[in-house]
Every structure is written in structure tokens, then in C-alpha cells.
Scaffold this active site. Structure first.
Site, PDB file in Angstrom:
ATOM      1  N   TYR A  21       0.792  -1.240   0.000  1.00 35.48           N
ATOM      2  CA  TYR A  21       0.000   0.000   0.000  1.00 35.48           C
ATOM      3  C   TYR A  21       0.821   1.285   0.000  1.00 35.48           C
ATOM      4  O   TYR A  21       0.262   2.376  -0.039  1.00 35.48           O
ATOM      5  CB  TYR A  21      -0.927   0.004   1.227  1.00 35.48           C
ATOM      6  CG  TYR A  21      -1.680  -1.288   1.328  1.00 35.48           C
ATOM      7  CD1 TYR A  21      -2.680  -1.597   0.402  1.00 35.48           C
ATOM      8  CD2 TYR A  21      -1.336  -2.244   2.278  1.00 35.48           C
ATOM      9  CE1 TYR A  21      -3.331  -2.809   0.439  1.00 35.48           C
ATOM     10  CE2 TYR A  21      -1.991  -3.465   2.320  1.00 35.48           C
ATOM     11  CZ  TYR A  21      -2.979  -3.740   1.401  1.00 35.48           C
ATOM     12  OH  TYR A  21      -3.620  -4.938   1.434  1.00 35.48           O
ATOM     13  N   ASP A  23       3.067   2.569  -2.198  1.00 31.10           N
ATOM     14  CA  ASP A  23       3.149   3.361  -3.433  1.00 31.10           C
ATOM     15  C   ASP A  23       1.913   4.245  -3.568  1.00 31.10           C
ATOM     16  O   ASP A  23       2.014   5.462  -3.732  1.00 31.10           O
ATOM     17  CB  ASP A  23       3.264   2.423  -4.650  1.00 31.10           C
ATOM     18  CG  ASP A  23       4.357   1.393  -4.460  1.00 31.10           C
ATOM     19  OD1 ASP A  23       5.522   1.786  -4.429  1.00 31.10           O
ATOM     20  OD2 ASP A  23       4.028   0.201  -4.307  1.00 31.10           O
ATOM     21  N   GLN A 265      -6.933   5.647   5.379  1.00 31.85           N
ATOM     22  CA  GLN A 265      -5.651   6.302   5.689  1.00 31.85           C
ATOM     23  C   GLN A 265      -5.715   7.344   6.820  1.00 31.85           C
ATOM     24  O   GLN A 265      -4.862   7.335   7.707  1.00 31.85           O
ATOM     25  CB  GLN A 265      -5.081   6.907   4.407  1.00 31.85           C
ATOM     26  CG  GLN A 265      -3.590   6.966   4.393  1.00 31.85           C
ATOM     27  CD  GLN A 265      -3.056   7.595   3.110  1.00 31.85           C
ATOM     28  OE1 GLN A 265      -3.656   8.498   2.543  1.00 31.85           O
ATOM     29  NE2 GLN A 265      -1.927   7.118   2.647  1.00 31.85           N
ATOM     30  N   GLU A 283       7.428   2.757   3.897  1.00 34.37           N
ATOM     31  CA  GLU A 283       7.792   4.181   3.862  1.00 34.37           C
ATOM     32  C   GLU A 283       6.726   5.091   4.476  1.00 34.37           C
ATOM     33  O   GLU A 283       6.996   5.883   5.371  1.00 34.37           O
ATOM     34  CB  GLU A 283       8.067   4.609   2.404  1.00 34.37           C
ATOM     35  CG  GLU A 283       8.472   6.068   2.322  1.00 34.37           C
ATOM     36  CD  GLU A 283       9.024   6.498   0.978  1.00 34.37           C
ATOM     37  OE1 GLU A 283       9.707   5.686   0.322  1.00 34.37           O
ATOM     38  OE2 GLU A 283       8.777   7.655   0.582  1.00 34.37           O
TER      39      GLU A 283
HETATM   40  O1  TRH Z   1       2.340  -1.263   2.610  1.00 33.80           O
HETATM   41  P1  TRH Z   1       3.801  -0.974   2.653  1.00 33.80           P
HETATM   42  O2  TRH Z   1       4.667  -2.118   2.928  1.00 33.80           O
HETATM   43  O3  TRH Z   1       4.169  -0.330   1.303  1.00 33.80           O
HETATM   44  C1  TRH Z   1       5.353  -0.163   0.601  1.00 33.80           C
HETATM   45  C2  TRH Z   1       5.285  -0.975  -0.648  1.00 33.80           C
HETATM   46  O4  TRH Z   1       5.584  -2.307  -0.361  1.00 33.80           O
HETATM   47  C3  TRH Z   1       6.231  -0.407  -1.641  1.00 33.80           C
HETATM   48  O5  TRH Z   1       6.332  -1.197  -2.801  1.00 33.80           O
HETATM   49  C4  TRH Z   1       7.579  -0.167  -1.047  1.00 33.80           C
HETATM   50  O6  TRH Z   1       8.284   0.563  -1.962  1.00 33.80           O
HETATM   51  C5  TRH Z   1       7.456   0.625   0.218  1.00 33.80           C
HETATM   52  O7  TRH Z   1       6.575  -0.022   1.130  1.00 33.80           O
HETATM   53  C6  TRH Z   1       8.788   0.873   0.860  1.00 33.80           C
HETATM   54  O8  TRH Z   1       4.103   0.136   3.781  1.00 33.80           O
HETATM   55  P2  TRH Z   1       3.840   1.709   3.846  1.00 33.80           P
HETATM   56  O9  TRH Z   1       4.791   2.437   2.965  1.00 33.80           O
HETATM   57  O10 TRH Z   1       3.861   2.065   5.256  1.00 33.80           O
HETATM   58  O11 TRH Z   1       2.383   1.939   3.291  1.00 33.80           O
HETATM   59  C7  TRH Z   1       1.239   1.551   3.976  1.00 33.80           C
HETATM   60  C8  TRH Z   1       0.087   2.500   3.670  1.00 33.80           C
HETATM   61  O12 TRH Z   1      -1.129   1.936   4.119  1.00 33.80           O
HETATM   62  C9  TRH Z   1       0.216   3.848   4.347  1.00 33.80           C
HETATM   63  O13 TRH Z   1      -0.228   4.879   3.489  1.00 33.80           O
HETATM   64  C10 TRH Z   1      -0.718   3.742   5.529  1.00 33.80           C
HETATM   65  C11 TRH Z   1      -1.794   2.869   4.973  1.00 33.80           C
HETATM   66  N1  TRH Z   1      -2.591   2.114   5.943  1.00 33.80           N
HETATM   67  C12 TRH Z   1      -3.951   2.396   6.027  1.00 33.80           C
HETATM   68  O14 TRH Z   1      -4.449   3.292   5.329  1.00 33.80           O
HETATM   69  N2  TRH Z   1      -4.702   1.672   6.905  1.00 33.80           N
HETATM   70  C13 TRH Z   1      -4.188   0.696   7.700  1.00 33.80           C
HETATM   71  O15 TRH Z   1      -4.955   0.062   8.481  1.00 33.80           O
HETATM   72  C14 TRH Z   1      -2.791   0.438   7.599  1.00 33.80           C
HETATM   73  C15 TRH Z   1      -2.169  -0.621   8.471  1.00 33.80           C
HETATM   74  C16 TRH Z   1      -2.024   1.163   6.723  1.00 33.80           C
END
Ligand code: TRH
Length: 396
Positions: A21, A23, A265, A283
Site C-alpha cells: 500500500y 506506493d 488512511q 515508507e
Molecule cells: O504497505 P507498505 O509495505 O508499502 C510499501 C510498498 O511495499 C512499496 O512497494 C515499497 O516501496 C514501500 O513499502 C517501501 O508500507 P507503507 O509504505 O507504510 O504503506 C502503507 C500505507 O497503508 C500507508 O499509506 C498507511 C496505509 N494504511 C492504512 O491506510 N490503513 C491501515 O490500516 C494500515 C495498516 C495502513
């Protein structure tokens, strides 16, 4: 800055979802901020509406075009398509070097003036980032130059995403105990759990969750661990002894584990603000934890040959200055042990040390926020850079 001021500056942001999520999470956050705080006409091109819908329930799957929070969202189905100069935005951003459609690039070359073209990169605390931020990359055939734009932790980088009202929103929420209680109560969190040490858990499946749970169970602090659905499923189900679906909960020793729905989010921010400690990953959640003002542990996105351990250390060297417990537990959480680190240190011992340091970590967090805010926010920095490129282009 930009000419043609009688009409809103337009910006196209291209996002390919590699996985999970982050990206879409980052692009959606940036798109909204550019529109809401800077009045930019933003089009977000995205290739995975399903992932988008998880963080933004208003998304309509398969819609070719939809308006969300003032942003035009276009379903980016493939690399084909013909575009004319009229379709091209003033600023074009490709996220994480995703290849934008060749037809769009061709149309960019036919524009006068040409659009500003940026490649928005991933966040890293490593030193080389400063040297690469804003570097030009001329197109091999066309009269176009793409510029690298790096988020980062110093004033020689693009800074971090941060909405102008974020601090105010957080302060208000954190000073309203009833609002925080009501927020968690909607997920079934009981008054007893509310009074315990609350930890949110968001990590990749390989995190040593069960080892940490063992330490928490046998400790003398009541802990409630709140886990969004789909996170660390195997370890959560092993603890629960059943399916890890929203509402499922079990208490064993000092630890209660409760599964929450995967929230939208903005609610994820509220979860971070309500908990006493946050485990975050990737990230975007990592950056949000930095703004939440609470201690956090980062699970970094794994890379080949353990390249991510270097990135992890680079961040910890900046962030955890003098807080040994934070450094050690973070390394262990990411399986990045070092020779000098006592390999026999148990999870219980690591946890006790971290717990004792939590007030110190909270102070560090406030100081870090001040430092980061002094670098300006990523959306404003990006627009300033784009404006300087545009002025230079129109002068030449
Ligand atoms: O989901 P991530 O692991 O995402 C990324 C991707 O894997 C990507 O390809 C990679 O490049 C990057 O990591 C480093 O973790 P991240 O970045 O924290 O993103 C999660 C998103 O999901 C963030 O915008 C918060 C959102 N989120 C919600 O909206 N609700 C929820 O309940 C949770 C747990 C997260």
C-alpha cells in the site's frame, strides 16, 4: 514561477503499485496535498484501484476516471494510448521510476514550453541521497530532461510529506481523551485495554512477532496489541488460536492481541496518535509514525543482499542518537544483528530496556519533528523546484 497564472497549474502523477500500500499511499497523500494546499489541478494515474480502495474506501474499482477529494483519478490500464500536447500537464511526476506511457512522453516533447518532468524517488537516510537530489537525466532521443527528486531528512533533500494542518489535528486529537477512547471503542477495544500500554503493529510477515509476543505475555506490564487485518497473519493466528479477522481478540498473560479492520488512511493516523508505541513498516507508515510523536519501531522493506540493513542503520544513526535500546531492538526486529550486539540478549531484556527508555524516546521524537519541519515539506519543496525549472526553461 509558473506563467499562465489565470488557470490552475496542472500536474500528472503516475503511480504503479509494486506491492502493498505504500506506493499508492504516498501518491494519494501527495496528490491531495498539492490540490488542497496549493490549488494544483492534479491527475493521479494509478494502475491498481483495488489497493487504492483499501486505504481510501471511496475509490470505485474499474472506473476509468473519478473525482476524489478534488483530485482526478485515472485508471492507468496499460502503457498504450495516444496523447496530444493538450493532454500533458505542466508538471509530470513519475513515482519510483515507473515508466510513463511512451505516447505521453512523445506528447511532452511536443509541448511549448515543455513540462517539468520529475522522478520522485523513495525515502532513505543514506548520505548519497543529497548528491543525487535534483540531478538531471536528459532523455536519450527527445529534447526532454527528467530530474530526480528525493525525499529525505536534511535540507539538501526534498524533505518529508507533511500537511500544514497535521500538527494541529494531532494535538487536538491527543488532547481529547474521549475522542481517543471513542475511536478505539468502535473496534471493540475495552476500557481495560484502553488503560493498558497500547501498541499498534504493522510489519512484514517475516518480523519476529511471536518472539516479541512471548516476551510481552510473560512481562509485568499489561499490553494491548492492535493489529490491522492482514498483518503478520500467521503469528497472529498462532496467538489467537483462530482466524485473524476484525474483532478477534485473546488475552494470554499480560498480553491482549486484538485484530482491527484495515482502516482508511486518515484513521491510520489516529491509530498511531492513540497508541503508546507503534510498529510501522515500508515508507509511508514510517513517516507518519515520525509525525505521531510516539515511540516507534520500523520494519524496513526487505531488499536483496540485505541492502536494507544499510538503510536501516543510516536512519537509526540519525534518529536514535544515544538511545541504545531503540537501536538494538530495531536491529533485532529487522534481523540485522551485529557482532558487538550481545546475541544472547533475550527479547524480554530488549523490551525492558526499550520500555524504560520510552520517555527519552518521546523527547527525541519531539526534537526530531522540529528538525524535520525546518527542512520544509515535500510538496512545497517539490513545487518550488518545479517552479525554478519552469522559469529557467521559459527564459532560455
Ligand atoms: O504497505 P507498505 O509495505 O508499502 C510499501 C510498498 O511495499 C512499496 O512497494 C515499497 O516501496 C514501500 O513499502 C517501501 O508500507 P507503507 O509504505 O507504510 O504503506 C502503507 C500505507 O497503508 C500507508 O499509506 C498507511 C496505509 N494504511 C492504512 O491506510 N490503513 C491501515 O490500516 C494500515 C495498516 C495502513
Amino acid at each position: 514561477m509558473f506563467l499562465n497564472k489565470n488557470q490552475a497549474i496542472s500536474l500528472a502523477l503516475f503511480c504503479k503499485v509494486v506491492d502493498n500500500y505504500g506506493d499508492v499511499g504516498i501518491c494519494w497523500r501527495l496528490a491531495r496535498q498539492l490540490q488542497q494546499e496549493h490549488g494544483i489541478a492534479v491527475t493521479l494515474w494509478i494502475d491498481d484501484l483495488q489497493s487504492f480502495q483499501r486505504i481510501c474506501p471511496d475509490v470505485v474499482i474499474n472506473a476509468e476516471e473519478q473525482q476524489l477529494a478534488g483530485v482526478t483519478v485515472r485508471y492507468w490500464r496499460n502503457q498504450e494510448g495516444s496523447f496530444s500536447a493538450d493532454d500533458v500537464a505542466d508538471i509530470v511526476i513519475e513515482f519510483f521510476a515507473c515508466d510513463i506511457p511512451p505516447g505521453y512522453i512523445g506528447a511532452m516533447a511536443g509541448c511549448n514550453p515543455r513540462p517539468v518532468w520529475l522522478n520522485l524517488e523513495g525515502l532513505s537516510a543514506e548520505e548519497w541521497v543529497e548528491g543525487c537530489h535534483t540531478l538531471p537525466s536528459p532523455h536519450p532521443r527527445l529534447p526532454l530532461t527528467k530530474y530526480f527528486f528525493f525525499p529525505g531528512f536534511t535540507n539538501k533533500t526534498g524533505g518529508l510529506l507533511h500537511e500544514s494542518s497535521l500538527e494541529e489535528q494531532r494535538r487536538q486529537f491527543q488532547s481529547d481523551q474521549a475522542a481517543m477512547t471513542a475511536f478505539l471503542a468502535q473496534f471493540g477495544v475495552t476500557p481495560t485495554e484502553m488503560a493498558s500500554l497500547k501498541v499498534s503493529l504493522f510489519c512484514y510477515p517475516h518480523a519476529p512477532v511471536s518472539a516479541l509476543f512471548d516476551a510481552w505475555q510473560s512481562g509485568d506490564t499489561s499490553i494491548t496489541c492492535l493489529v490491522p487485518e492482514g498483518v503478520a497473519v500467521e503469528a497472529i493466528q498462532a496467538f489467537l488460536g483462530g482466524e485473524a479477522k476484525p474483532g478477534a481478540a485473546r488475552t494470554c498473560g499480560a498480553l491482549t492481541v486484538r485484530v482491527l479492520p484495515f482502516v482508511a488512511q486518515p484513521d491510520y493516523d489516529k491509530l498511531l496518535w492513540t497508541c503508546d508505541l507503534n510498529f510501522v513498516r515500508g515508507e509511508d507508515s514510517w513517516v507518519r509514525a515520525q509525525w505521531a510523536g510516539k515511540p516507534f519501531i520500523w520494519h524496513i522493506y526487505p531488499q536483496d543482499k540485505n541492502l536494507h540493513h544499510k538503510k536501516l542503520r543510516a536512519f537509526l544513526q540519525r534518529y536514535s542518537t544515544g538511545i541504545e535500546s531503540l537501536f538494538c531492538l530495531s536491529l533485532r526486529w529487522n534481523d540485522a544483528r551485529t557482532e558487538d550486539m550481545e546475541k544472547q540478549t533475550s527479547w524480554s531484556a530488549l523490551w525492558s530496556l526499550l520500555q524504560a527508555d520510552m520517555p527519552k524516546i518521546a523527547c527525541r521524537s519531539a526534537e526530531w519533528q522540529r528538525q524535520m519541519l525546518a527542512n520544509g515539506d515535500l510538496a512545497s519543496n517539490l513545487l518550488e523546484f518545479a517552479g525554478s525549472l519552469r522559469s529557467a526553461a521559459t527564459k532560455s
